[in-house]
Scaffold this motif. Structure first.
Motif, PDB file in Angstrom:
ATOM      1  N   ALA A 162     -57.265  54.256  52.678  1.00 58.67           N
ATOM      2  CA  ALA A 162     -57.488  54.483  51.239  1.00 58.67           C
ATOM      3  C   ALA A 162     -58.860  55.106  51.003  1.00 58.67           C
ATOM      4  O   ALA A 162     -59.790  54.942  51.798  1.00 58.67           O
ATOM      5  N   ALA A 163     -58.981  55.809  49.901  1.00 57.59           N
ATOM      6  CA  ALA A 163     -60.257  56.421  49.524  1.00 57.59           C
ATOM      7  C   ALA A 163     -61.268  55.335  49.171  1.00 57.59           C
ATOM      8  O   ALA A 163     -60.913  54.283  48.638  1.00 57.59           O
ATOM      9  N   THR A 164     -62.522  55.592  49.471  1.00 56.91           N
ATOM     10  CA  THR A 164     -63.589  54.675  49.100  1.00 56.91           C
ATOM     11  C   THR A 164     -63.937  54.905  47.634  1.00 56.91           C
ATOM     12  O   THR A 164     -64.125  56.042  47.202  1.00 56.91           O
ATOM     13  N   VAL A 165     -64.013  53.804  46.886  1.00 54.00           N
ATOM     14  CA  VAL A 165     -64.304  53.868  45.459  1.00 54.00           C
ATOM     15  C   VAL A 165     -65.554  53.043  45.185  1.00 54.00           C
ATOM     16  O   VAL A 165     -65.684  51.920  45.679  1.00 54.00           O
ATOM     17  N   SER A 166     -66.480  53.589  44.399  1.00 54.78           N
ATOM     18  CA  SER A 166     -67.708  52.881  44.034  1.00 54.78           C
ATOM     19  C   SER A 166     -67.563  52.217  42.677  1.00 54.78           C
ATOM     20  O   SER A 166     -66.854  52.715  41.803  1.00 54.78           O
ATOM     21  N   HIS A 167     -68.261  51.099  42.504  1.00 50.35           N
ATOM     22  CA  HIS A 167     -68.277  50.402  41.222  1.00 50.35           C
ATOM     23  C   HIS A 167     -69.052  51.258  40.222  1.00 50.35           C
ATOM     24  O   HIS A 167     -70.097  51.805  40.555  1.00 50.35           O
ATOM     25  N   PRO A 168     -68.567  51.389  38.979  1.00 51.76           N
ATOM     26  CA  PRO A 168     -69.258  52.247  38.000  1.00 51.76           C
ATOM     27  C   PRO A 168     -70.670  51.787  37.641  1.00 51.76           C
ATOM     28  O   PRO A 168     -71.473  52.593  37.170  1.00 51.76           O
ATOM     29  N   LEU A 169     -71.011  50.516  37.897  1.00 48.70           N
ATOM     30  CA  LEU A 169     -72.350  50.028  37.584  1.00 48.70           C
ATOM     31  C   LEU A 169     -73.278  50.004  38.790  1.00 48.70           C
ATOM     32  O   LEU A 169     -74.463  49.698  38.648  1.00 48.70           O
ATOM     33  N   ASN A 170     -72.765  50.311  39.997  1.00 53.35           N
ATOM     34  CA  ASN A 170     -73.596  50.288  41.197  1.00 53.35           C
ATOM     35  C   ASN A 170     -72.903  51.060  42.307  1.00 53.35           C
ATOM     36  O   ASN A 170     -71.927  50.576  42.894  1.00 53.35           O
ATOM     37  N   ALA A 171     -73.404  52.239  42.619  1.00 51.65           N
ATOM     38  CA  ALA A 171     -72.795  53.082  43.646  1.00 51.65           C
ATOM     39  C   ALA A 171     -72.816  52.421  45.023  1.00 51.65           C
ATOM     40  O   ALA A 171     -72.004  52.741  45.886  1.00 51.65           O
ATOM     41  N   GLU A 172     -73.753  51.476  45.250  1.00 51.38           N
ATOM     42  CA  GLU A 172     -73.823  50.778  46.535  1.00 51.38           C
ATOM     43  C   GLU A 172     -72.624  49.844  46.727  1.00 51.38           C
ATOM     44  O   GLU A 172     -72.280  49.497  47.847  1.00 51.38           O
ATOM     45  N   ALA A 173     -72.002  49.446  45.641  1.00 48.03           N
ATOM     46  CA  ALA A 173     -70.822  48.579  45.712  1.00 48.03           C
ATOM     47  C   ALA A 173     -69.595  49.466  45.887  1.00 48.03           C
ATOM     48  O   ALA A 173     -68.961  49.881  44.927  1.00 48.03           O
ATOM     49  N   ALA A 174     -69.287  49.773  47.145  1.00 48.08           N
ATOM     50  CA  ALA A 174     -68.196  50.711  47.459  1.00 48.08           C
ATOM     51  C   ALA A 174     -67.204  50.027  48.385  1.00 48.08           C
ATOM     52  O   ALA A 174     -67.593  49.317  49.311  1.00 48.08           O
ATOM     53  N   ARG A 175     -65.931  50.256  48.119  1.00 52.45           N
ATOM     54  CA  ARG A 175     -64.903  49.639  48.947  1.00 52.45           C
ATOM     55  C   ARG A 175     -63.640  50.490  48.953  1.00 52.45           C
ATOM     56  O   ARG A 175     -63.415  51.299  48.061  1.00 52.45           O
ATOM     57  N   ARG A 176     -62.825  50.261  49.976  1.00 49.40           N
ATOM     58  CA  ARG A 176     -61.469  50.794  50.017  1.00 49.40           C
ATOM     59  C   ARG A 176     -60.564  49.652  49.588  1.00 49.40           C
ATOM     60  O   ARG A 176     -60.771  48.513  50.012  1.00 49.40           O
ATOM     61  N   ALA A 177     -59.587  49.933  48.756  1.00 50.17           N
ATOM     62  CA  ALA A 177     -58.740  48.856  48.246  1.00 50.17           C
ATOM     63  C   ALA A 177     -57.335  49.353  47.966  1.00 50.17           C
ATOM     64  O   ALA A 177     -57.139  50.526  47.636  1.00 50.17           O
ATOM     65  N   ILE A 178     -56.389  48.438  48.105  1.00 45.59           N
ATOM     66  CA  ILE A 178     -55.032  48.676  47.606  1.00 45.59           C
ATOM     67  C   ILE A 178     -54.628  47.434  46.812  1.00 45.59           C
ATOM     68  O   ILE A 178     -55.008  46.318  47.146  1.00 45.59           O
TER      69      ILE A 178
END
Length: 176
Positions: free
Chosen positions: A34-50
């Protein structure tokens, strides 16, 4: 052990597994792609999720399989007003932040986060990917608080699906 059990079942059934919209096979392999997605309030908070729940038709329970790279944050420190949430670590190691406290967690650990409970977030402190399940109830309305950002997110069902309104805490006025 799970991999061996799945191999045994495939062999016993002649290699044929029945498919169903209620079963997601090889979910960890899928989330790793899955694509890595960052949290809109903190780019450091990035994860791949389904979203396992959405993918199998669950309407009132949300459950997601997430992967966070070493050193990465899972999300921004937050709490929910109306959602009971849980995290179950499948593999890897992390520090979980509960309000101002820090705790080490690893594969096999379960974290229960009741509504109006502690603000929470995690950082992958291991050398391998952190793989975990996160889930909870999905009420028609929730309030998500971000204490360090001074923000509040209102999440609600609308005619167009789930809507989100992010506001500054200082902009909230009492009625009247």
């Amino acid at each position: 052990m799970l991999r061996n059990a799945a191999s045994f079942i495939r062999e016993a059934s002649g290699g044929l597994l029945q498919e169903s919209k209620h079963i997601i096979r090889n979910a960890v392999a899928k989330v790793r792609k899955a694509a890595t997605v960052s949290h809109p309030l903190n780019a450091e908070a990035a994860r791949r999720a389904i979203s396992l729940g959405d993918s199998t038709g669950l309407a009132t329970v949300g459950i997601h399989l997430n992967v966070v790279a070493p050193g990465g944050m899972t999300t921004v420190l937050h709490s929910h007003e109306f959602v009971d949430e849980f995290i179950y670590i499948l593999s890897g190691a992390a520090t979980v932040f509960l309000n101002e406290e820090e705790f080490s967690v690893a594969a096999g650990d379960f974290i229960g986060l009741p509504a109006r409970g502690p603000s929470h977030s995690m950082r992958n402190t291991g050398t391998a990917d952190l793989v975990y399940l996160v889930g909870g109830n999905r009420p028609v309305f929730d309030v998500c608080n971000y204490p360090k950002q001074g923000k509040r997110l209102y999440i609600y069902d609308s005619a167009n699906g789930r809507a989100r309104d992010l506001v500054e805490l200082g902009e909230i006025k009492a009625p009247g």
